[in-house]
Design a protein around this motif. Sequence first.
Motif, short mmCIF file in Angstrom:
data_model
loop_
_atom_site.label_atom_id
_atom_site.label_comp_id
_atom_site.label_asym_id
_atom_site.label_seq_id
_atom_site.Cartn_x
_atom_site.Cartn_y
_atom_site.Cartn_z
N SER A 225 35.83 43.24 60.18
CA SER A 225 34.95 42.54 59.25
C SER A 225 34.89 43.25 57.91
N ILE A 226 34.85 44.58 57.96
CA ILE A 226 34.83 45.36 56.72
C ILE A 226 36.12 45.13 55.94
N ALA A 227 37.26 45.11 56.65
CA ALA A 227 38.54 44.88 55.97
C ALA A 227 38.57 43.52 55.29
N LEU B 240 27.68 34.81 60.99
CA LEU B 240 27.53 34.15 62.28
C LEU B 240 27.67 35.15 63.42
N ALA B 241 28.54 36.13 63.26
CA ALA B 241 28.67 37.17 64.27
C ALA B 241 27.36 37.92 64.44
N PHE C 111 31.09 41.77 69.05
CA PHE C 111 31.29 41.73 67.61
C PHE C 111 31.23 43.11 66.97
N ALA C 112 30.62 44.08 67.67
CA ALA C 112 30.56 45.43 67.12
C ALA C 112 31.93 46.09 67.11
N ILE D 287 35.88 35.86 64.98
CA ILE D 287 35.55 36.21 63.60
C ILE D 287 36.72 35.87 62.68
N GLY D 288 37.93 36.20 63.11
CA GLY D 288 39.09 35.87 62.29
C GLY D 288 39.23 34.38 62.05
#
Length: 415
Positions: A239-241, A375-376, A232-233, A360-361
């Motif tokens: 995630s920021i986008a 959740l990530a 996830f890193a 994540i998407g």
Amino acid sequence: MFRSLRIHNYRLFAMGGVVSNVGGWMQRTAQDLLVLQLTGGSGAALGVATALQFAPMLLFGMFGGVLADRYPKRPLLVTAQALMAVLALAMGVLTVTGAVQVWHVFVMAFALGLISCVEVPTRQTFVVEMVGRKDLPNAIALNASSFNLARVVGPAVAGLLIHALGTGPIFLLNAISFAAVISSLLLMRKAELNPAEPVPRAKGQLREGFRYVLRNQDLLMPVLLVGFVSMFAQSFSMSIALMATEVFAAGASSFGLASSMFAVGALGGALLAARRARPSKKLLVAGALSFGLFQIATGIAPFYPLYLLLLVPTGIALITVNTAANASVQLATSAEMRGRVMGIYLLVFTGGAPLGAPLIGWLSDLGGPRMGVALAGALVVAGTGLAVLLSRVIGARVQRAELTDETLRGAVAAG
């Protein structure tokens, strides 16, 4: 803190790397925004693009480590950097001419990932040939500082340029930036390098690398931990986008600011790492747990200013894990095995993204970006505990198996 810069070859390498890294982060920002523009803001499509860039490392990363052990590293790096420049140039032309489609981005991301299979382990193991084992942790931390300084500057500059010019010129600027790192490699003093003896081609070299990692507890725990965290890193920029554009409705310049805030923390973490002589396992675990917890906090942050502030300690925690794990693995590895071990390390470091990014998407499309990011973070915390547990269990079993083999060999010899 900056002692490795006294070495001429490393100083050239670092200066070229700063320029190229800035261009790389500008391109990464442009790529993410381009996918969102072409697909109407699809988090799933953005996840696919990220996954395609990292998928080749999952499939072929270990073979790249084998090549890094077999061949001189500097020529390999020059070739890889030149190919990456060609890809950026092609993508820039497509975008500027208006011919770009989302599948072009997918193809470029996958091709970039293929080249990275060789370039990344070669570059990582080339550092010790420039600075030696004594200054290796410092040089790794300074590399991370350069990378994250570029992460501060690159997205911020990209956000402003995209607002003024569009995404196409960003790819073209990145293509030009590769000239800096290629020049630095060509201008090095060959006599001052300490290259490892190339390993002759032989059967079973990949298996030998795996066995080497399993037998060495100083390698096994960092490799497993990085595997869980990086899932996830590696996709955190995605995630920021999603958070910046979909949750807080920020424009291109504000999205660049969010990426830069995360990079400010990462840069601070890298500079702190440069002062450490050798990282500990406790530091690795603490950094991983902190990253997961701060990721949860960013996912539930109610206001954009608070979200920006939380990105700073998140970046510190992540870079602490990355630099500590990288230095621990290289210092615990013999010269003739370093390429293969780093191939395995980079396999788990980047190979988790093809799993984590689409997840994540998908979660973001299903329940919103907040749920996906939070959740990530929870999965990072759980994965850290699982990595520590697995390293102990696997290590104990390997030790028992080796003792059994030694006993059998002793019995056969005695008989």
